[in-house]
Every structure is written in structure tokens, then in C-alpha cells.
Scaffold this motif. Sequence first.
Motif, PDB file in Angstrom:
ATOM      1  N   ALA A 200      16.240  37.874  36.635  1.00  0.00           N
ATOM      2  CA  ALA A 200      17.440  37.838  37.481  1.00  0.00           C
ATOM      3  C   ALA A 200      18.073  39.230  37.505  1.00  0.00           C
ATOM      4  N   VAL A 201      18.209  39.789  38.681  1.00  0.00           N
ATOM      5  CA  VAL A 201      18.909  41.078  38.835  1.00  0.00           C
ATOM      6  C   VAL A 201      20.379  40.851  38.492  1.00  0.00           C
ATOM      7  N   THR A 202      20.943  41.691  37.601  1.00  0.00           N
ATOM      8  CA  THR A 202      22.205  41.356  36.939  1.00  0.00           C
ATOM      9  C   THR A 202      23.191  42.530  36.856  1.00  0.00           C
ATOM     10  N   PRO A 203      23.799  42.935  37.971  1.00  0.00           N
ATOM     11  CA  PRO A 203      24.907  43.890  37.820  1.00  0.00           C
ATOM     12  C   PRO A 203      26.074  43.167  37.137  1.00  0.00           C
ATOM     13  N   ARG A 204      26.699  43.810  36.145  1.00  0.00           N
ATOM     14  CA  ARG A 204      27.730  43.084  35.385  1.00  0.00           C
ATOM     15  C   ARG A 204      28.812  42.546  36.315  1.00  0.00           C
ATOM     16  N   HIS A 232      29.428  38.516  38.472  1.00  0.00           N
ATOM     17  CA  HIS A 232      30.748  37.882  38.395  1.00  0.00           C
ATOM     18  C   HIS A 232      31.509  38.122  39.706  1.00  0.00           C
ATOM     19  N   LEU A 233      32.460  37.227  39.989  1.00  0.00           N
ATOM     20  CA  LEU A 233      33.241  37.339  41.230  1.00  0.00           C
ATOM     21  C   LEU A 233      34.626  36.731  41.023  1.00  0.00           C
ATOM     22  N   ASN A 234      35.665  37.492  41.397  1.00  0.00           N
ATOM     23  CA  ASN A 234      37.032  36.930  41.503  1.00  0.00           C
ATOM     24  C   ASN A 234      37.463  36.117  40.278  1.00  0.00           C
ATOM     25  N   GLU A 235      37.376  36.762  39.098  1.00  0.00           N
ATOM     26  CA  GLU A 235      37.723  36.033  37.878  1.00  0.00           C
ATOM     27  C   GLU A 235      39.204  36.182  37.543  1.00  0.00           C
ATOM     28  N   VAL A 268      23.732  33.474  41.924  1.00  0.00           N
ATOM     29  CA  VAL A 268      24.789  32.736  41.231  1.00  0.00           C
ATOM     30  C   VAL A 268      25.885  33.726  40.852  1.00  0.00           C
ATOM     31  N   MET A 269      27.102  33.430  41.288  1.00  0.00           N
ATOM     32  CA  MET A 269      28.241  34.284  40.955  1.00  0.00           C
ATOM     33  C   MET A 269      29.218  33.459  40.124  1.00  0.00           C
ATOM     34  N   ILE A 290      28.424  29.138  43.027  1.00  0.00           N
ATOM     35  CA  ILE A 290      29.449  29.568  42.077  1.00  0.00           C
ATOM     36  C   ILE A 290      29.223  28.839  40.761  1.00  0.00           C
ATOM     37  N   ALA A 291      29.110  29.621  39.678  1.00  0.00           N
ATOM     38  CA  ALA A 291      29.050  29.033  38.338  1.00  0.00           C
ATOM     39  C   ALA A 291      30.489  28.840  37.860  1.00  0.00           C
TER      40      ALA A 291
END
Length: 440
Positions: A200-204, A232-235, A268-269, A290-291
Motif C-alpha cells: 500500500a502506497v502510504t504518504p503519512r 489520513h484526511l481531515n482528522e 483508504v483514508m 473512509i476508515a
Amino acid sequence: MTSPEPGELLRAPLFHTPRNPFLEDRALVSHDDGGLLIRNGRIAASGDFQVIRTAHPEAVAIDLRGGFLLPGLIDTHVHFPQLRVLGGLGRTLLDWLDVCALPEEARMADESHARRIAQGFVHALASHGTTTALVFGAHFAAATAALFEAAGASGLRIASGLVMSDRRLHPELHQTPQSAYRDCSDLIRCFHGRGRLLYAVTPRFALSASEAMLEVCRTLLQEHNGLRFQTHLNENPQEIAEVARLFPWAKDYLAVYERYGLGGRRAVMAHNVHTTASQLDRLAADGTTIAHCPCSNAALGSGLFALQRHLKAGVRVALGTDVGGGTGFGMLKEALHAYLLQRIAPEGVMLDAAQMLYLATRAGAEALDLESETGDFQTGKSADLVYIRPPGNTPLAAVLERAGTPEQILAAIFTLAGSESVREVRVAGSIVHPGPIVSQ
Ligand SMILES: [Zn+2]
């Protein structure tokens, strides 16, 4: 001539959600006296024990009555290097990263340390009934390789990747886009598609990735077939404000990823707590999942997840533990917390047992585009399962003595079952975790 394998026929009440209970009534399939026929690692039949027994008299029956069979649990957001920072309460995201998570992640530069944590990490997944996980690796290639090696040896179904960042973290965690490209390419060649491993390509997150690094992500996804993507997105509001400052051309956080083609059916974000109608519509159109990580959202004070808005917009949602921002590895507990927080969220969704089971199993398989392989007990799928049987003299054992309907049994399991009740876990029919021996 070789005779076909007779197969194993597991006998216990079983539950699964082959359909989406947010879209269809009666999506929960249950059998009080259930049978699960496993042959060559696959589900050859699932349903009523007596029916399967009659059709397959040659199968070796294993009586597991007293416990319950569920599909293997699927965690769609969890960080391998953060095993030892669980329990870092009292902070919010950026502060927690700075003080708790990132110093621990820097220790992953030590390969022997990484190998030791990797062992503990895969054991923690299996011992909580998780058979499939989408995992943030480390910022270091050797440590990420150590996770893949441990995952491969464990038999679990793991998608993971090098965590890519080139700014705004602690400097020892930064790569250059060139070195990240080289390391990711090597890891993909070594591990992607090996056994049950996926890359899985994984930019933090956009906060710690320059445009050049995001471009590397796009290139990797274009150069290799079948990769997954996670970020990650909009945490958290401070995180979102900082992303807006760093990418002044982007109309919102999601637009940063969209510019580089980062999203879609195999993406998956995590989180999306603070979102907008426009972002929800675009996530739905792209098929991005969205996770949802309710324990983490509560522990870090990130906010209440707008599940209703996601569902109404048609956004795919699955569950993640977000270890170590979350509170542990239990996906049953995570589903319970999704329920609890929805009870107090504005316009919260009153989750029922079928929806909780779906979120913890089949939704995760869909998030990873693995629903034809795992996530429920339909014939032909990999035999990925968790056998729940509470030790005697526990509250769960007491409740199950009188729980009647499948919904009551499942609700009790979600509320009370911890790892002590996870007695056996299988992936592709093979045991990956024997539960603790507890006297009945
Ligand atoms: Zn996370």
C-alpha cells in the motif's frame, strides 16, 4: 489417483453479513446450529450443520458448540510502529504526534527493535481476531520489511507500505522523494503479491508530504498493478488549517490528494471527521473508503464522526483501531465504540448488531477490494474466521446463557468480548492464533 480432501466441518452458531445492512434489510445471515465446511483453505459450504453433514458425510466434524464463529475481523487503519505508545492520553493530534508517536517511530531506525515490535504487532492483531489489516509501516525501509516478514510468517493478510514524508515531522523521519521512490520500489518488488501480502502506497498525510513526494505516490501507483493506497484526511482542525496553508491552490484537504490521482476503489483514508458536502460527494464518486476510528477520535479529542452524512452521500466506510492514537487492537471494541459515539453524535446512526458486524468484517474487505476473497462466509471464499468462546465465570459467558436472538448474541459479543474470548483464529483455513487455555 488422489482422493479429494474430505475437509473439516466446524459446528457452532455462526454469523456473517454477505450483504450491506446499511442498504438491505435482513443482511445478517445466522445459523443457530451452524456448519462451516473448510476444504483446501476455502469455504466449501456454510449453513445449517445437519444439511452440510448430510451432503458431506466424509467431512471431519469438529464440535465447537459453546462458542460462536464470525468472519475474521478486518482493521483498515493501524500503525505498526505505535504499539508501545498506546495509552498516551491527554493530548490532541499534533501535540500527540510530536510528544508520543514520532519519537517512538524514530526508534524504528534500529532494525532489531523493529523486528521485535513487528512480532508483537502481528501477534496483537491475531490474538484479537484480526485476520486482515491495512497497516501503516515505518518511515524506514528495513523496519517496513521487518513488518512484512513478520506478517508473512504469521499467515495474516496484511497490506502495508513505507510511510512517506519529507517535511514537518522530526527530521530523522524524513526521506527525499528520490529515496522514497527507490525504497518503495524495492519493497514492492520484494513483498507485493507474496503470499497474502499486498503493498500500500502510504504518504503519512498531506501535512508531511511535499508535492514532489505526492508525485512519487502517483508514479508508484501507475508503475505497479494492484497496489493499495492509504493516508489520513481531515482528522483535526489545526491539521486542516496547516494543510490549507501549505497547499494554497487546493480548495480543500481532499483536493491535495485528488491533484495527484490519490484516491479511488483501492484507497483508504483515515478519519474524515471534519468534512464538507463537496468532499463527501467526491469521495463517494471516487469509491474511496473512509476508515472510521472512533476510539482514536475520542482519545485525541478529534471529534464526532458524521456517519449519517457519509452514508447519505454514499461514501464507503469501514473501521480502524488507529493503534496507537486509538485504545487497542480489538475490532469488536472498535465497533462498540462506533455504536457508543453514534449514540451521542448529532444525527447519530443507531447502529444495530448486523451493521456493527458488517463494519468490522465485510466493509473492511470491500475497502481493500478483497470482498471476493474474505469478509464473510460465502462459498468459495478464503476460510478466514474467528472463534469466540468466553471463558467460564465471565460476564459474557453469563449473558450468553440467556441471550436468545442472533442480534442479542452479537450485541453481547461486541459489548463484552475481549482477546480472552478469542479462542481460535484462522486464515485460509490454517490456525494463526490459538486462544488462551482457560478452564471452563
Ligand atoms: Zn492513523
